[in-house]
Design a protein around this motif. Structure first.
Motif, PDB file in Angstrom:
ATOM      1  N   GLY A 183       2.613  10.909  -6.160  1.00 46.80           N
ATOM      2  CA  GLY A 183       2.236   9.545  -6.501  1.00 46.80           C
ATOM      3  C   GLY A 183       1.640   8.826  -5.313  1.00 46.80           C
ATOM      4  N   ALA A 194       0.518   4.778  -4.122  1.00 49.30           N
ATOM      5  CA  ALA A 194       0.418   3.346  -4.372  1.00 49.30           C
ATOM      6  C   ALA A 194      -0.834   2.811  -3.692  1.00 49.30           C
ATOM      7  CB  ALA A 194       1.662   2.636  -3.851  1.00 49.30           C
ATOM      8  N   ALA A 214      -0.983   1.899  -9.036  1.00 51.21           N
ATOM      9  CA  ALA A 214      -0.492   3.184  -8.530  1.00 51.21           C
ATOM     10  C   ALA A 214      -1.085   4.313  -9.367  1.00 51.21           C
ATOM     11  CB  ALA A 214       1.035   3.243  -8.576  1.00 51.21           C
TER      12      ALA A 214
END
Length: 294
Positions: free
Chosen positions: A9, A11, A17
């Motif tokens: 992931g 951001a 995100a």
């Protein structure tokens, strides 16, 4: 059996995100034929391979939450065997699928959001079955496709830090087609889901214990045609189907939330009971996950 799963992931800002998840799996099975004159010959058996890639994004502000995901899946299966005369037979199957999912929650008042969900899924499957004589008289190679579109809308309630409950009314359209090669008996079905309902809740009973429950019900109306010959009309088909499913699960938390253990109870055990009562071997949990945050 080999399985590889990785997720990441990123951001981009305090509101946006991105996420990516990829999984690969393979399985190889071997066995020995021990019937008649083929005794002791090692059969290569079967092999399977699957791959899934999911890309997602999320946008979160004080008044709105939006997330969307795209999933692409591939699967392949191959098997080798020997018939009664010792001739090698080869079977195979391959599948491909694409799924889109989007969700949006709009804040309407304190603790109340309006949720809108949409989904699109398509998949295809092709099989090649070797019957040994080359004229496809015993087994038919098939090609099948499926397409579905769904939408849901409803409120989501948040009761402080104690509970969160959501209820959605759903609509859906679907189409399925099955085409056995070598014959003209194409089966084509279309239908829609009207109405459907999804209800789910999460309740924080204790600082270390969470209870989750959900109910899903759909009523589908289906119509189609089974066409025996492309030059002639086929026979029409129609039907109605009601589907109901309920789930219950618990979440345990420790080390100030660093360790989480979640378990979903297996639905049949709620209706049939344990083995010593019903004689049916149902596992207690349908899915169990554990995570630790460093």
């Amino acid at each position: 059996l080999q399985w590889f799963d990785v997720a990441a992931g990123l951001a981009l800002s305090s509101e946006l995100a991105l996420g990516l998840r990829a999984s690969l799996g393979s399985n190889l099975a071997t066995r020995a034929d021990r019937d008649g004159e083929n005794s002791g010959i090692l059969n290569p058996g079967a092999s399977a391979f699957s791959a899934n890639v999911v890309a997602s994004m999320g946008y979160d502000t004080a008044s709105m939450q939006v997330d969307a995901s795209l999933e692409i899946s591939l699967a392949n299966y191959a098997a080798e065997s020997l018939d009664g005369d010792g001739a090698e037979l080869a079977d195979s199957a391959s599948g491909f699928g694409i799924g889109l999912l989007g969700r949006a929650f709009l804040n309407m008042a304190e603790g109340i959001d309006l949720g809108v969900l949409a989904s699109f899924n398509t998949r295809s499957l092709a099989t090649e079955i070797d019957d040994g004589n080359g004229d496809e008289t015993r087994f038919q190679d098939t090609e099948s496709t499926a397409l579905s579109v769904g939408v849901a809308i409803g409120p989501r309630y948040r009761i402080g830090e104690i509970a969160e409950v959501a209820a959605y009314a759903t609509l859906g359209l679907f189409q399925e087609q099955n085409d056995p090669e070598g014959r003209n008996n194409v089966q084509d079905a279309k239908g829609f889901v009207l109405p459907g309902v999804n209800i789910a809740g999460e309740f924080h009973l204790l600082p270390w214990l969470t209870y989750r429950a959900g109910v899903r019900g759909t009523y589908a109306i289906q119509s189609g045609e089974s066409q025996e010959d492309t030059d002639q009309g086929g026979s029409e088909t129609a039907g109605r189907d009601f589907f109901f499913y309920a789930s219950n699960g618990f979440g345990f938390h420790a080390l100030e939330g660093a360790f989480n253990f979640d378990a979903m109870l297996n639905f049949p055990i709620l209706t049939d009971g344990p083995y010593f009562l019903s004689g049916t071997q149902n596992p207690l949990f349908g899915m169990v996950t554990a995570s630790y945050t460093f």
